[in-house]
Design an enzyme around this catalytic site. Structure first.
Site, PDB file in Angstrom:
ATOM      1  CG  PHE A  50      -1.967   1.319   1.076  1.00 53.89           C
ATOM      2  CD1 PHE A  50      -2.977   1.214   0.360  1.00 53.89           C
ATOM      3  CD2 PHE A  50      -1.436   2.448   1.807  1.00 53.89           C
ATOM      4  CE1 PHE A  50      -3.716   2.709   0.014  1.00 53.89           C
ATOM      5  CE2 PHE A  50      -2.375   3.496   1.601  1.00 53.89           C
ATOM      6  CZ  PHE A  50      -3.477   3.586   0.682  1.00 53.89           C
ATOM      7  CG  ASP A 101       5.586   3.884   1.991  1.00 58.18           C
ATOM      8  OD1 ASP A 101       5.474   4.743   3.104  1.00 58.18           O
ATOM      9  OD2 ASP A 101       4.458   3.766   1.119  1.00 58.18           O
ATOM     10  CE  LYS A 133      -1.236   7.058   6.643  1.00 53.09           C
ATOM     11  NZ  LYS A 133      -1.006   5.994   5.972  1.00 53.09           N
TER      12      LYS A 133
HETATM   13  C1  LIG Z   1      -1.187   6.107   4.519  1.00 51.23           C
HETATM   14  C2  LIG Z   1      -0.005   5.451   3.663  1.00 51.23           C
HETATM   15  C3  LIG Z   1       0.410   6.186   2.420  1.00 51.23           C
HETATM   16  C4  LIG Z   1      -0.424   7.216   1.841  1.00 51.23           C
HETATM   17  O1  LIG Z   1      -0.810   8.292   2.568  1.00 51.23           O
HETATM   18  P1  LIG Z   1      -1.690   9.604   2.281  1.00 51.23           P
HETATM   19  O2  LIG Z   1      -1.205  10.712   2.910  1.00 51.23           O
HETATM   20  O3  LIG Z   1      -3.126   8.828   2.420  1.00 51.23           O
HETATM   21  O4  LIG Z   1      -1.564   9.959   0.714  1.00 51.23           O
HETATM   22  C5  LIG Z   1       1.391   5.578   1.561  1.00 51.23           C
HETATM   23  N1  LIG Z   1       2.052   4.551   2.134  1.00 51.23           N
HETATM   24  C6  LIG Z   1       1.952   4.083   3.175  1.00 51.23           C
HETATM   25  C7  LIG Z   1       2.798   2.728   3.873  1.00 51.23           C
HETATM   26  C8  LIG Z   1       0.641   4.396   3.947  1.00 51.23           C
HETATM   27  O5  LIG Z   1       0.189   3.831   5.052  1.00 51.23           O
END
Ligand SMILES: *Cc1c(COP(=O)(O)O)cnc(C)c1O
Length: 401
Positions: free
Chosen positions: A140, A225, A254
């Site tokens: 994700f 990520d 985040k």
């Molecule tokens: C939440 C998340 C994203 C995307 O972040 P947004 O601020 O919702 O665009 C990307 N990678 C990971 C691992 C995430 O948990």
């Protein structure tokens, strides 16, 4: 208006791209939130780990309010007196040299993809219309059309084609698959240190180290990520620290915004970030003074309150308590720090949503991640007493399910 009225308004005027639990939050503080009727709940989701510092942390709120007395937005057409100090702090915290600020996590990932591609073309001589980035099954990384092009989740992907080419998918937690998937046009691997949305999938020890070794050997970028795993969530400031490695490119977001504001960034080396030249990438809101002031305070709170250590300590306590619950339905607990997934034994077509519904009724807000797993990821400021409060209720629900 009653909770039912607010939900009805959302349903009528808001697109149905989410399926929220039927609770209407109107107030928050620390690990607690209150619904419109004044009922109190403990927040075990932290907005997908965007609220590691707790709701409305006074120090972060103060920084925001102070900044609102000065200047909020300048655009990058001009410099501002907040962005430089913020980026310096972010680089120090992550042990990197340079950062590029954006807003949402998906934008940070998009930035990393563009970085990898430019680097591949300019530095590795891969032809302009070629080049692959390797990604993992069940990843994700966000919701843009390019990012969902390499999702393996039908719900995220189907119906949104044509898809962006240039991605190769391999199984997660399989370094050998990575090594054998590398071709002459491979630019990078993009991977989560723990797959959050896929159900808190914690890879085998040594996985990231192996990826690092292979990337070094083959001159391929390791892009991590850490949008969900970063900023103390897993018991270290970043999950890569558990393996004593460093990525080439780090995506953060985040909790960088302290739960107040969307702030994301790509953090990397001076050399790699130099692929971006004026005009080649940007964002109207990226690095704005309000975002920078908030993110600086968000980082200060993580450091000054030792939230990485707290996360490790409270996470261990949480898991110990979970293990004491005698529930036949619980299949497996997967956890690192306060990123905790509980997988359930379920029948065909069943999901853990009814469990989340019951938890909500008891005053514990948690959400399913994937069909079979409930995620417990409270703010890292949570105390033992607060965990005990939650655990009493979690135990009641798990014993009954
Ligand atoms: C939440 C998340 C994203 C995307 O972040 P947004 O601020 O919702 O665009 C990307 N990678 C990971 C691992 C995430 O948990």
């Amino acid at each position: 208006m009653s909770a039912k009225d607010y939900i009805e308004l959302e349903q009528t005027y808001g697109a149905h791209n989410y399926h929220p639990l039927p609770v209407v939050i109107s107030k928050a503080e620390g690990v607690w939130v209150w619904d419109a009727d004044g009922k109190r709940y403990i927040d075990m989701l932290s907005s997908y780990s965007a609220i590691n510092q707790g709701h409305l942390h006074p120090r972060i709120v103060r920084a925001a309010v102070d900044q609102l007395d000065r200047v909020s937005l300048t655009s990058r057409a001009f410099s501002n007196d907040r962005m430089g100090p913020f980026l310096k702090k972010l680089c120090e915290v992550s042990g990197m040299e340079m950062a590029l600020p954006m807003n949402t996590g998906a934008e940070a990932v998009e930035t990393a993809i563009k970085l990898a591609r430019r680097w591949g073309h300019q530095r590795k001589g891969i032809p302009e219309d070629m080049g692959d980035i390797i990604v993992c099954e069940n990843n994700f990384h966000g919701r843009t059309s390019t990012i969902i092009s390499f999702s393996s989740d039908a719900g995220s992907r189907s119906g949104f084609g044509p898809y962006t080419p240039g991605f190769v998918t391999i199984p997660y937690d399989d370094a050998a698959a990575f090594e054998s998937s590398i071709g002459e046009n491979t630019m990078a691997i993009l991977v989560e240190p723990i797959q959050g949305e896929a159900g808190i999938n914690v890879p085998s020890p040594g996985y990231l180290k192996e990826l690092r070794r292979i990337c070094d050997e083959k001159d391929i970028l390791l892009i991590l990520d850490e949008i969900q795993t970063g900023f103390a969530r897993t018991g270290k400031m970043f999950a890569f620290e558990h393996e004593g490695i460093k990525p080439d490119v780090l995506c953060v977001g985040k909790a960088l915004g302290g739960g107040l504001y969307p702030v994301s960034a790509v953090v990397s080396s001076r050399e790699l970030l130099s692929v971006f030249t004026p005009g080649s990438h940007g964002s109207t809101f990226g690095g704005n003074p309000l975002a920078s002031a908030i993110a600086s305070a968000a980082l200060d709170v993580l450091l000054d309150e030792n939230l990485a250590e707290r996360s490790a300590e409270m996470g261990a306590y949480f898991v110990t308590k979970l293990n004491e619950i005698d529930s036949r339905k619980m299949k497996e607990i997967r956890a690192k720090g306060l990123l905790i997934g509980v997988e359930f034994h379920l029948g065909e077509g069943e999901t853990v949503r009814p469990v989340c519904q019951k938890l909500m009724e008891e005053g514990v807000l948690a959400k399913d991640t994937h069909e079979k797993t409930v995620r417990f990821a409270p703010p890292l400021t949570i105390t033992k007493e607060e965990i005990d409060w939650a655990m009493e209720r979690i135990a009641r629900v798990l014993k009954g399910s």
